[in-house]
Design a protein around this motif. Structure first.
Motif, PDB file in Angstrom:
ATOM      1  N   PHE A  46       0.847  -1.186   0.000  1.00  0.00           N
ATOM      2  CA  PHE A  46       0.000   0.000   0.000  1.00  0.00           C
ATOM      3  C   PHE A  46       0.886   1.241   0.000  1.00  0.00           C
ATOM      4  CE2 PHE A  46      -2.551  -3.300   2.049  1.00  0.00           C
ATOM      5  CZ  PHE A  46      -3.709  -3.238   1.290  1.00  0.00           C
ATOM      6  N   LEU A  51      -5.240   2.771   5.160  1.00  0.00           N
ATOM      7  CA  LEU A  51      -5.956   2.454   3.927  1.00  0.00           C
ATOM      8  C   LEU A  51      -6.899   3.610   3.618  1.00  0.00           C
ATOM      9  CD1 LEU A  51      -6.423   0.502   1.661  1.00  0.00           C
ATOM     10  CD2 LEU A  51      -7.993  -0.778   3.135  1.00  0.00           C
ATOM     11  N   THR A  56      -3.120   0.005   7.544  1.00  0.00           N
ATOM     12  CA  THR A  56      -2.688  -1.037   6.621  1.00  0.00           C
ATOM     13  C   THR A  56      -1.583  -1.848   7.281  1.00  0.00           C
ATOM     14  OG1 THR A  56      -0.909   0.259   5.577  1.00  0.00           O
ATOM     15  CG2 THR A  56      -3.141   0.512   4.679  1.00  0.00           C
ATOM     16  N   GLN A 181      -6.649  -6.592   1.617  1.00  0.00           N
ATOM     17  CA  GLN A 181      -6.369  -6.750   3.041  1.00  0.00           C
ATOM     18  C   GLN A 181      -7.638  -7.127   3.799  1.00  0.00           C
ATOM     19  OE1 GLN A 181      -3.760  -3.958   5.417  1.00  0.00           O
ATOM     20  NE2 GLN A 181      -5.727  -3.361   6.335  1.00  0.00           N
ATOM     21  N   ASN A 219      -8.852   3.453  -3.453  1.00  0.00           N
ATOM     22  CA  ASN A 219      -8.936   2.613  -2.268  1.00  0.00           C
ATOM     23  C   ASN A 219     -10.386   2.435  -1.824  1.00  0.00           C
ATOM     24  OD1 ASN A 219      -6.168   2.894  -2.412  1.00  0.00           O
ATOM     25  ND2 ASN A 219      -5.963   4.034  -0.508  1.00  0.00           N
ATOM     26  N   GLU A 221     -12.686   0.510   1.599  1.00  0.00           N
ATOM     27  CA  GLU A 221     -12.545  -0.100   2.923  1.00  0.00           C
ATOM     28  C   GLU A 221     -13.941  -0.290   3.539  1.00  0.00           C
ATOM     29  OE1 GLU A 221      -9.556   1.162   6.321  1.00  0.00           O
ATOM     30  OE2 GLU A 221     -11.327   2.471   6.323  1.00  0.00           O
TER      31      GLU A 221
END
Length: 297
Positions: A46, A51, A56, A181, A219, A221
């Motif tokens: 990353f 993140l 991360t 992840q 990104n 999440e």
């Protein structure tokens, strides 16, 4: 304890056992430069140590001090009077230091609930081109809420202000363009509002990045609360954003339904809903300074 909770807890237990200043230097090149003795290890999974909201698997290099500014405006649905959230803001300032290439410690202070936090990260396993298929970083933190006590029915004690977070961050760099992840998470709260509320909250985080260019990534999440009282009262956190490497800083721009910027705030206590327009625009800015120079591990 449900089977899902057991899986999260077992994942955490298994993990427990098993930047002179670089003012002009390109952070991306710095992250991708490897010592010849580590050529087999996968690097730059990353761009940053966050993140979006969450951490991360990345840790600072030995002797690096990272200064992190995190900022969240108000919700977009607050309307024109609040300039769609621009009149409302929360901020967190943090310092993170790499004692070794694999061990980082950090502290921070959030304006939201006047919360101080400290954390430790240790990269236990590192992905290799051959052999180890993923990177495992263990994370633990403690947060202290320092708002004036307003609960008259509970004796004011220091321990009731504390919340603890435990995570096993597992990631794999699938290719030069894609990294994924997962983050099994346990949050323990010493004090909860009601007896029926959960002191221990279990969640599963997942996310990743897609490399758009040499200096930018997209990104995503998501933190899923496992079924229980907390999941019934609060919302899962979804964040979308981009990382931009400017050569001296890493900017992370994002939209999220969570206002908090540390785990005890954005995981078990997130009331924001994307469908209701509870969307917070925010950013992280990180700058790395080389305090001392050590040989790579």
């Amino acid at each position: 304890m449900t089977m899902a909770k057991r899986i999260i807890l077992l994942s955490l237990l298994w993990g427990a056992f098993t930047y002179n200043c670089l003012a002009q230097e390109d952070l991306l090149k710095l992250a991708e430069t490897q010592d010849s003795t580590q050529a087999d290890y996968t690097s730059a999974t990353f761009k940053a140590v966050r993140l979006l909201n969450g951490h991360t698997i990345e840790t600072n290099r030995a002797g690096e001090l990272l200064f992190l500014i995190s900022h969240r405006f108000g919700t977009l649905n607050s309307g024109a009077y609040e300039l769609w959230g621009l009149d409302q803001a929360t901020i967190r300032l943090g310092l993170e230091y790499g004692f070794t290439d694999r061990f980082t410690a950090g502290i921070g202070r959030s304006s939201l609930e006047k919360t101080y936090d400290g954390f430790l990260k240790y990269k236990l396993l590192r992905q290799k081109e051959t052999g180890m298929p993923l990177t495992l970083t263990l994370f633990t933190s403690a947060a202290i809420k320092t708002l004036k006590w307003i609960e008259p029915t509970v004796e004011e004690q220091f321990k009731y202000r504390l919340t603890y977070t435990y995570q096993a961050l597992l990631a794999r760099k699938i290719s030069e363009h894609i990294s994924l992840q997962v983050a099994p998470t346990l949050i323990h709260r010493n004090l909860v509002p009601l007896a029926s509320d959960e002191n221990n909250v279990y969640a599963l985080g997942a996310g990743g990045r897609v490399k758009l260019s040499k200096r930018t990534t997209f990104n995503a999440e998501y933190f899923y609360l496992l079924p229980g009282e907390t999941a019934d009262q609060f919302k899962n956190t979804l964040s979308l954003g981009v990382d931009i490497d400017t050569g001296g800083h890493v900017f992370q721009l994002m939209a999220t339904n969570a206002q908090g910027m540390i785990e005890p705030l954005f995981i078990p206590r997130n009331a924001g809903s994307w469908s209701q327009g509870d969307i917070y625009f925010g950013f992280n800015i990180s700058r790395v300074f080389q305090i001392r120079k050590d040989k790579a591990e």
